[in-house]
Design a protein around this motif. Sequence first.
Motif, PDB file in Angstrom:
ATOM      1  N   LEU A  80       0.840  -1.202   0.000  1.00  0.00           N
ATOM      2  CA  LEU A  80       0.000   0.000   0.000  1.00  0.00           C
ATOM      3  C   LEU A  80       0.875   1.252   0.000  1.00  0.00           C
ATOM      4  N   ALA A  81       2.004   1.206   0.694  1.00  0.00           N
ATOM      5  CA  ALA A  81       2.946   2.329   0.651  1.00  0.00           C
ATOM      6  C   ALA A  81       3.516   2.483  -0.757  1.00  0.00           C
ATOM      7  N   LEU A  82       3.804   1.362  -1.401  1.00  0.00           N
ATOM      8  CA  LEU A  82       4.359   1.387  -2.756  1.00  0.00           C
ATOM      9  C   LEU A  82       3.438   2.098  -3.743  1.00  0.00           C
ATOM     10  N   VAL A  83       2.132   1.925  -3.567  1.00  0.00           N
ATOM     11  CA  VAL A  83       1.172   2.547  -4.491  1.00  0.00           C
ATOM     12  C   VAL A  83       0.593   3.852  -3.925  1.00  0.00           C
ATOM     13  N   GLY A  84       1.202   4.349  -2.857  1.00  0.00           N
ATOM     14  CA  GLY A  84       0.786   5.639  -2.303  1.00  0.00           C
ATOM     15  C   GLY A  84      -0.518   5.602  -1.531  1.00  0.00           C
ATOM     16  N   MET A  85      -0.827   4.465  -0.892  1.00  0.00           N
ATOM     17  CA  MET A  85      -2.114   4.317  -0.206  1.00  0.00           C
ATOM     18  C   MET A  85      -1.971   3.914   1.262  1.00  0.00           C
ATOM     19  N   ARG A  86      -0.776   4.024   1.823  1.00  0.00           N
ATOM     20  CA  ARG A  86      -0.591   3.603   3.219  1.00  0.00           C
ATOM     21  C   ARG A  86      -1.457   4.422   4.174  1.00  0.00           C
ATOM     22  N   GLU A  87      -1.627   5.708   3.887  1.00  0.00           N
ATOM     23  CA  GLU A  87      -2.398   6.560   4.800  1.00  0.00           C
ATOM     24  C   GLU A  87      -3.892   6.221   4.802  1.00  0.00           C
ATOM     25  N   ARG A  88      -4.324   5.458   3.818  1.00  0.00           N
ATOM     26  CA  ARG A  88      -5.747   5.119   3.716  1.00  0.00           C
ATOM     27  C   ARG A  88      -5.997   3.618   3.864  1.00  0.00           C
ATOM     28  N   MET A  89      -5.064   2.930   4.485  1.00  0.00           N
ATOM     29  CA  MET A  89      -5.174   1.471   4.526  1.00  0.00           C
ATOM     30  C   MET A  89      -6.360   0.981   5.350  1.00  0.00           C
ATOM     31  N   LYS A  90      -6.865   1.788   6.285  1.00  0.00           N
ATOM     32  CA  LYS A  90      -8.008   1.379   7.104  1.00  0.00           C
ATOM     33  C   LYS A  90      -9.343   1.800   6.474  1.00  0.00           C
ATOM     34  N   HIS A  91      -9.296   2.525   5.362  1.00  0.00           N
ATOM     35  CA  HIS A  91     -10.522   2.986   4.709  1.00  0.00           C
ATOM     36  C   HIS A  91     -11.235   1.840   3.987  1.00  0.00           C
ATOM     37  N   MET A  92     -12.556   1.930   3.951  1.00  0.00           N
ATOM     38  CA  MET A  92     -13.369   0.992   3.178  1.00  0.00           C
ATOM     39  C   MET A  92     -13.423   1.463   1.721  1.00  0.00           C
ATOM     40  N   PRO A  93     -13.693   0.544   0.774  1.00  0.00           N
ATOM     41  CA  PRO A  93     -13.747   0.945  -0.631  1.00  0.00           C
ATOM     42  C   PRO A  93     -14.696   2.110  -0.912  1.00  0.00           C
ATOM     43  N   ASN A  94     -15.838   2.178  -0.196  1.00  0.00           N
ATOM     44  CA  ASN A  94     -16.785   3.268  -0.464  1.00  0.00           C
ATOM     45  C   ASN A  94     -16.286   4.620   0.047  1.00  0.00           C
ATOM     46  N   GLU A  95     -15.150   4.608   0.736  1.00  0.00           N
ATOM     47  CA  GLU A  95     -14.528   5.849   1.195  1.00  0.00           C
ATOM     48  C   GLU A  95     -13.368   6.268   0.304  1.00  0.00           C
ATOM     49  N   LEU A  96     -13.178   5.539  -0.787  1.00  0.00           N
ATOM     50  CA  LEU A  96     -12.056   5.796  -1.695  1.00  0.00           C
ATOM     51  C   LEU A  96     -12.549   6.238  -3.066  1.00  0.00           C
ATOM     52  N   SER A  97     -11.741   7.062  -3.731  1.00  0.00           N
ATOM     53  CA  SER A  97     -12.041   7.450  -5.117  1.00  0.00           C
ATOM     54  C   SER A  97     -11.729   6.281  -6.046  1.00  0.00           C
ATOM     55  N   GLY A  98     -12.131   6.410  -7.304  1.00  0.00           N
ATOM     56  CA  GLY A  98     -11.858   5.357  -8.287  1.00  0.00           C
ATOM     57  C   GLY A  98     -10.373   5.072  -8.425  1.00  0.00           C
ATOM     58  N   GLY A  99      -9.565   6.121  -8.497  1.00  0.00           N
ATOM     59  CA  GLY A  99      -8.119   5.942  -8.624  1.00  0.00           C
ATOM     60  C   GLY A  99      -7.517   5.284  -7.410  1.00  0.00           C
ATOM     61  N   GLN A 100      -8.014   5.649  -6.224  1.00  0.00           N
ATOM     62  CA  GLN A 100      -7.520   5.032  -5.001  1.00  0.00           C
ATOM     63  C   GLN A 100      -7.901   3.559  -4.941  1.00  0.00           C
ATOM     64  N   LYS A 101      -9.121   3.244  -5.363  1.00  0.00           N
ATOM     65  CA  LYS A 101      -9.539   1.836  -5.416  1.00  0.00           C
ATOM     66  C   LYS A 101      -8.624   1.036  -6.339  1.00  0.00           C
ATOM     67  N   GLN A 102      -8.285   1.631  -7.484  1.00  0.00           N
ATOM     68  CA  GLN A 102      -7.450   0.896  -8.421  1.00  0.00           C
ATOM     69  C   GLN A 102      -6.038   0.695  -7.870  1.00  0.00           C
ATOM     70  N   ARG A 103      -5.542   1.662  -7.119  1.00  0.00           N
ATOM     71  CA  ARG A 103      -4.222   1.491  -6.506  1.00  0.00           C
ATOM     72  C   ARG A 103      -4.244   0.373  -5.460  1.00  0.00           C
ATOM     73  N   VAL A 104      -5.322   0.294  -4.696  1.00  0.00           N
ATOM     74  CA  VAL A 104      -5.477  -0.818  -3.751  1.00  0.00           C
ATOM     75  C   VAL A 104      -5.554  -2.144  -4.516  1.00  0.00           C
ATOM     76  N   ALA A 105      -6.287  -2.138  -5.618  1.00  0.00           N
ATOM     77  CA  ALA A 105      -6.423  -3.355  -6.432  1.00  0.00           C
ATOM     78  C   ALA A 105      -5.075  -3.807  -6.986  1.00  0.00           C
ATOM     79  N   ILE A 106      -4.216  -2.859  -7.373  1.00  0.00           N
ATOM     80  CA  ILE A 106      -2.880  -3.210  -7.865  1.00  0.00           C
ATOM     81  C   ILE A 106      -2.050  -3.816  -6.742  1.00  0.00           C
ATOM     82  N   ALA A 107      -2.116  -3.200  -5.556  1.00  0.00           N
ATOM     83  CA  ALA A 107      -1.384  -3.751  -4.409  1.00  0.00           C
ATOM     84  C   ALA A 107      -1.848  -5.172  -4.118  1.00  0.00           C
TER      85      ALA A 107
END
Length: 238
Positions: A132-159
């Motif tokens: 998650l840090a690698l894709v720039g999402m460590r600060e949002r690791m506790k967030h649910m998908p409905n709390e994320l933008s489309g781009g953030q969801k895709q970064r989580v999906a890549i991780a």
Amino acid sequence: MTSRKMIQMRDIHKSYFVGKANELEILHGIDLDIYEGDFVAIVGESGSGKSTLMNIIGALDRPTSGEYILDDIDVLKAKSSQLAKIRNEKIGFVFQNFNLIGRTSAIKNVELPMLYAKVGAKKRTERAKELLALVGMRERMKHMPNELSGGQKQRVAIARAISNNPAILLADEPTGALDSQTSRVVMDIFHDLHKNYGMTIVLITHSQQLAQEAQRVITLSDGNIIMEKAGEHYADFG
């Protein structure tokens, strides 16, 4: 020194309604080699057969005939349980619609493939945080998908897709639901994974512009590979 073949396809045919009056052949004898460390784009218009080919590459479907070797495994001879293991451990999937588990946090989504692979809890959590840090999402690791933008969801999906260190990362229209600015962020992550981590990437897309960022661009039309060439803009990113 030549890299080893990660994917080897020979004379791959795919038909539906086999043996019936309305039998329809979608792929007409595909030959395809993808080497370890390749970044390959498979591009084609709607109806070209690229989704069918993607499903076969991803072991989501079997060809009607032909030979498919993935990371030294004969996919056509694999049993259903073996195919499930291949999908979980050999292939990282990134889809247009993200496919995250809705009521599960970002970090738990990333841990899921490792859970199926029986990785221990502590190691799962540590690796998920790293990815998650690698894709720039460590600060949002506790967030649910409905709390994320489309781009953030895709970064989580890549991780999540790379959590088991797969042999290939298979991305099916990964920017299709994103705006141009967010698409750029996602493509830059792919370039980083390829250049700095040696990831083998297969990108399925209808976009010639995105395809030109890959090392190799394979054009599919009417179930046949009609052209292969180097990506015109790969050097700008690779």
